[in-house]
Design a protein around this motif. Structure first.
Motif, mmCIF file in Angstrom:
data_model
loop_
_atom_site.group_PDB
_atom_site.id
_atom_site.type_symbol
_atom_site.label_atom_id
_atom_site.label_comp_id
_atom_site.label_asym_id
_atom_site.label_seq_id
_atom_site.Cartn_x
_atom_site.Cartn_y
_atom_site.Cartn_z
ATOM 1 N N GLN A 129 0.839 -1.200 0.000
ATOM 2 C CA GLN A 129 0.000 0.000 0.000
ATOM 3 C C GLN A 129 0.873 1.250 0.000
ATOM 4 O OE1 GLN A 129 -2.637 -1.606 3.473
ATOM 5 N NE2 GLN A 129 -3.823 -0.052 2.425
ATOM 6 N N PHE A 130 0.582 2.128 -0.925
ATOM 7 C CA PHE A 130 1.313 3.387 -1.029
ATOM 8 C C PHE A 130 1.027 4.241 0.209
ATOM 9 C CE2 PHE A 130 1.566 7.855 -2.044
ATOM 10 C CZ PHE A 130 2.679 7.985 -2.861
ATOM 11 N N LEU A 131 2.089 4.760 0.827
ATOM 12 C CA LEU A 131 1.925 5.661 1.960
ATOM 13 C C LEU A 131 2.297 7.097 1.596
ATOM 14 C CD1 LEU A 131 3.279 3.527 4.965
ATOM 15 C CD2 LEU A 131 0.899 3.980 4.330
ATOM 16 N N ARG A 132 3.524 7.288 1.078
ATOM 17 C CA ARG A 132 3.971 8.644 0.762
ATOM 18 C C ARG A 132 5.278 8.585 -0.023
ATOM 19 N NH1 ARG A 132 7.024 10.796 6.235
ATOM 20 N NH2 ARG A 132 7.742 8.764 6.967
ATOM 21 N N TRP A 133 5.578 9.687 -0.708
ATOM 22 C CA TRP A 133 6.891 9.835 -1.329
ATOM 23 C C TRP A 133 7.905 10.173 -0.249
ATOM 24 C CZ3 TRP A 133 6.634 7.734 -5.770
ATOM 25 C CH2 TRP A 133 5.552 7.946 -6.634
ATOM 26 N N ARG A 134 9.160 9.765 -0.465
ATOM 27 C CA ARG A 134 10.233 10.062 0.475
ATOM 28 C C ARG A 134 11.354 10.836 -0.225
ATOM 29 N NH1 ARG A 134 10.685 7.466 5.417
ATOM 30 N NH2 ARG A 134 12.338 9.026 5.614
ATOM 31 N N PRO A 135 11.167 12.137 -0.471
ATOM 32 C CA PRO A 135 12.211 12.924 -1.136
ATOM 33 C C PRO A 135 13.477 13.059 -0.299
ATOM 34 C CG PRO A 135 10.465 14.355 -0.313
ATOM 35 C CD PRO A 135 9.978 12.946 -0.156
ATOM 36 N N ASP A 136 13.379 12.736 0.998
ATOM 37 C CA ASP A 136 14.530 12.827 1.886
ATOM 38 C C ASP A 136 15.417 11.587 1.823
ATOM 39 O OD1 ASP A 136 12.244 11.523 2.999
ATOM 40 O OD2 ASP A 136 13.257 11.482 4.943
ATOM 41 N N ARG A 137 14.993 10.561 1.086
ATOM 42 C CA ARG A 137 15.767 9.327 1.001
ATOM 43 C C ARG A 137 16.388 9.194 -0.383
ATOM 44 N NH1 ARG A 137 14.808 5.074 4.587
ATOM 45 N NH2 ARG A 137 16.511 4.143 3.411
ATOM 46 N N SER A 138 17.612 8.697 -0.427
ATOM 47 C CA SER A 138 18.259 8.430 -1.708
ATOM 48 C C SER A 138 17.962 6.996 -2.126
ATOM 49 C CB SER A 138 19.769 8.642 -1.607
ATOM 50 O OG SER A 138 20.327 7.742 -0.669
ATOM 51 N N PRO A 139 17.790 6.739 -3.425
ATOM 52 C CA PRO A 139 17.459 5.380 -3.869
ATOM 53 C C PRO A 139 18.459 4.325 -3.409
ATOM 54 C CG PRO A 139 17.092 6.942 -5.636
ATOM 55 C CD PRO A 139 17.770 7.708 -4.540
ATOM 56 N N ASP A 140 19.756 4.672 -3.393
ATOM 57 C CA ASP A 140 20.738 3.645 -3.026
ATOM 58 C C ASP A 140 20.669 3.243 -1.560
ATOM 59 O OD1 ASP A 140 21.818 5.874 -1.859
ATOM 60 O OD2 ASP A 140 23.643 5.922 -3.072
ATOM 61 N N SER A 141 19.870 3.961 -0.757
ATOM 62 C CA SER A 141 19.689 3.578 0.646
ATOM 63 C C SER A 141 18.572 2.562 0.826
ATOM 64 C CB SER A 141 19.390 4.816 1.494
ATOM 65 O OG SER A 141 18.094 5.328 1.218
ATOM 66 N N CYS A 142 17.863 2.260 -0.246
ATOM 67 C CA CYS A 142 16.722 1.330 -0.183
ATOM 68 C C CYS A 142 17.223 -0.096 -0.380
ATOM 69 C CB CYS A 142 15.677 1.690 -1.227
ATOM 70 S SG CYS A 142 14.980 3.336 -1.021
ATOM 71 N N THR A 143 17.622 -0.729 0.691
ATOM 72 C CA THR A 143 18.175 -2.074 0.638
ATOM 73 C C THR A 143 17.352 -3.030 1.507
ATOM 74 O OG1 THR A 143 19.636 -1.750 2.534
ATOM 75 C CG2 THR A 143 20.478 -1.076 0.373
ATOM 76 N N TYR A 144 17.637 -4.315 1.367
ATOM 77 C CA TYR A 144 16.936 -5.327 2.159
ATOM 78 C C TYR A 144 17.260 -5.216 3.643
ATOM 79 C CZ TYR A 144 15.167 -8.011 -1.831
ATOM 80 O OH TYR A 144 14.477 -8.419 -2.944
ATOM 81 N N SER A 145 18.361 -4.566 3.974
ATOM 82 C CA SER A 145 18.769 -4.498 5.370
ATOM 83 C C SER A 145 17.774 -3.753 6.255
ATOM 84 C CB SER A 145 20.144 -3.834 5.487
ATOM 85 O OG SER A 145 20.103 -2.495 5.014
ATOM 86 N N GLN A 146 16.899 -2.925 5.633
ATOM 87 C CA GLN A 146 15.923 -2.172 6.421
ATOM 88 C C GLN A 146 14.756 -3.039 6.880
ATOM 89 O OE1 GLN A 146 13.139 0.452 4.086
ATOM 90 N NE2 GLN A 146 14.389 -0.269 2.372
ATOM 91 N N LEU A 147 14.582 -4.223 6.275
ATOM 92 C CA LEU A 147 13.414 -5.043 6.553
ATOM 93 C C LEU A 147 13.590 -5.820 7.846
ATOM 94 C CD1 LEU A 147 12.703 -6.489 2.992
ATOM 95 C CD2 LEU A 147 11.904 -4.353 4.007
ATOM 96 N N GLU A 148 12.505 -5.923 8.588
ATOM 97 C CA GLU A 148 12.509 -6.690 9.831
ATOM 98 C C GLU A 148 12.558 -8.175 9.525
ATOM 99 O OE1 GLU A 148 9.448 -7.587 13.533
ATOM 100 O OE2 GLU A 148 9.240 -5.757 12.367
#
Length: 359
Positions: free
Chosen positions: A323-342
């Motif tokens: 489900q779409f929540l919001r855009w994150r202009p404060d985040r860089s794409p290369d920071s979107c990794t699997y490591s953030q997942l619980e």
């Protein structure tokens, strides 16, 4: 076939809740498979589905197993599941592959990836209908009817203790289950009605927006957003889609995303990269229950980050539409990794399937 309850029957459903309800409830694991109602009258057996269409032809190995383990004449509600090769968790992605139009393919998959059935409600036994009886009585009769059942037919675990159910909610996810279902002990069986409660995991993730699919209404509306995460090798992996927008929002998104449309052959999910081993929108969904589904998409430069809500992962991707929540202009794409997942706590599926019927 002549039973007190005849097919088709729409299964009783559950509504989503944000906390486990307390009171006169039976708490049970929420199995991640195909909801099925089994109708058996001697040698005749039909496997019904949530959309009330028979699935009997897709699971020939289950037909034999159900005849060996169910009473001669009965109607039983439950879930078709598939246990991973390791035997430690459910594998819904492989289960989806069982729905195939070719009989030869069905036969091969029945041998290579046999399914199992978990029973959790009783609608009829012999000449007696149970749908108007309270769940507590139906469950007791089901336990007696399946007292001698053996794998691959199981009776679901249950408890009336909210504390135990909360513990299950945390532990069982590691075996591939996706929550807890609370069933009112005094309610009759109500086909098609959401009288039960389902308590599921909800989490958020920041993902790279890497493309979109066009909506079926026309080329000027977005159908779904394609989401990616970078893996340990730095490759952008397709993890699923976000959807469920209003038509007005679909057209707004289309206009908003046009400046990001990419014609570059350098896009990580273009056709020449389909065989590299990286999970893309085409090779990750082509093996799913997609039939002739159009898997084409409009590639976007992977520059924008979107925060989405999801329940749990199935391997490398979201199990359901996010489900779409919001855009994150404060985040860089290369920071979107699997490591953030619980990471869910590892839990052996065998301990769920062999847990006691009551606690």
């Amino acid at each position: 076939m002549k039973l007190p309850v005849m097919p088709p029957v729409a299964p009783m459903l559950a509504k989503a809740v944000t906390a486990l309800p307390e009171g006169d409830y039976s708490y049970e694991p929420k199995w991640d498979g195909f909801r099925s109602i089994i109708f058996r009258d001697g040698d005749e057996l039909e496997i019904g589905s949530r959309n009330e269409k028979p699935m009997t032809r897709y699971f020939p190995e289950l037909v034999d197993a159900l005849k060996a383990n169910l009473p001669q004449r009965c109607v039983v509600d439950g879930e078709i599941i598939l246990i991973s090769e390791s035997g430690k968790r459910l594998d819904f992605e492989v289960l989806q592959q069982r729905i195939h139009p070719a009989a030869s393919r069905v036969k091969l998959l029945a041998e290579k990836t046999p399914a199992a059935f978990v029973a959790f409600d009783l609608l009829a036994l012999d000449d007696t209908g149970f749908m108007d009886r309270p769940y507590a009585e139906r469950r007791s009769a089901l336990e007696a009817a399946l007292a001698h059942a053996a794998a691959p037919v199981y009776l679901t675990s249950r408890t009336t203790d909210p504390g135990t159910a909360q513990r299950w909610f945390s532990e069982f996810e590691g075996a591939g289950l996706d929550g807890i279902v609370a069933k009112p002990l005094t309610d009759p069986y109500q086909p098609g009605k959401r009288t039960m409660a389902k308590y599921k995991h909800e989490r958020t993730a920041d993902c790279v927006l890497a493309g979109y699919r066009v909506h079926k209404s026309g080329p000027d509306a977005v159908g779904s957003l394609l989401l990616g995460l970078y893996n340990a090798d730095g490759e952008l992996t397709n993890v699923g889609v976000a959807g469920a927008f209003s038509m007005a929002r679909r057209r707004e998104l289309f206009a908003e995303l046009q400046p990001l449309v990419s014609d570059s052959a350098d896009h990580p999910w273009t056709a020449d990269k389909q065989d590299t081993g990286t999970r893309t929108p085409r090779n990750s969904e082509g093996s799913r229950w997609s039939g002739g589904k159009d898997l084409s998409f409009v590639p976007l430069r992977p520059e924008r980050v979107v925060e989405v809500k999801y329940d749990h992962m199935e391997g490398e991707r979201f199990r359901h539409t996010a489900q779409f929540l919001r855009w994150r202009p404060d985040r860089s794409p290369d920071s979107c990794t699997y490591s953030q997942l619980e990471e869910p706590v590892k839990f052996d599926l065998a301990e769920v399937l062999t847990a006691p019927a009551g606690t």
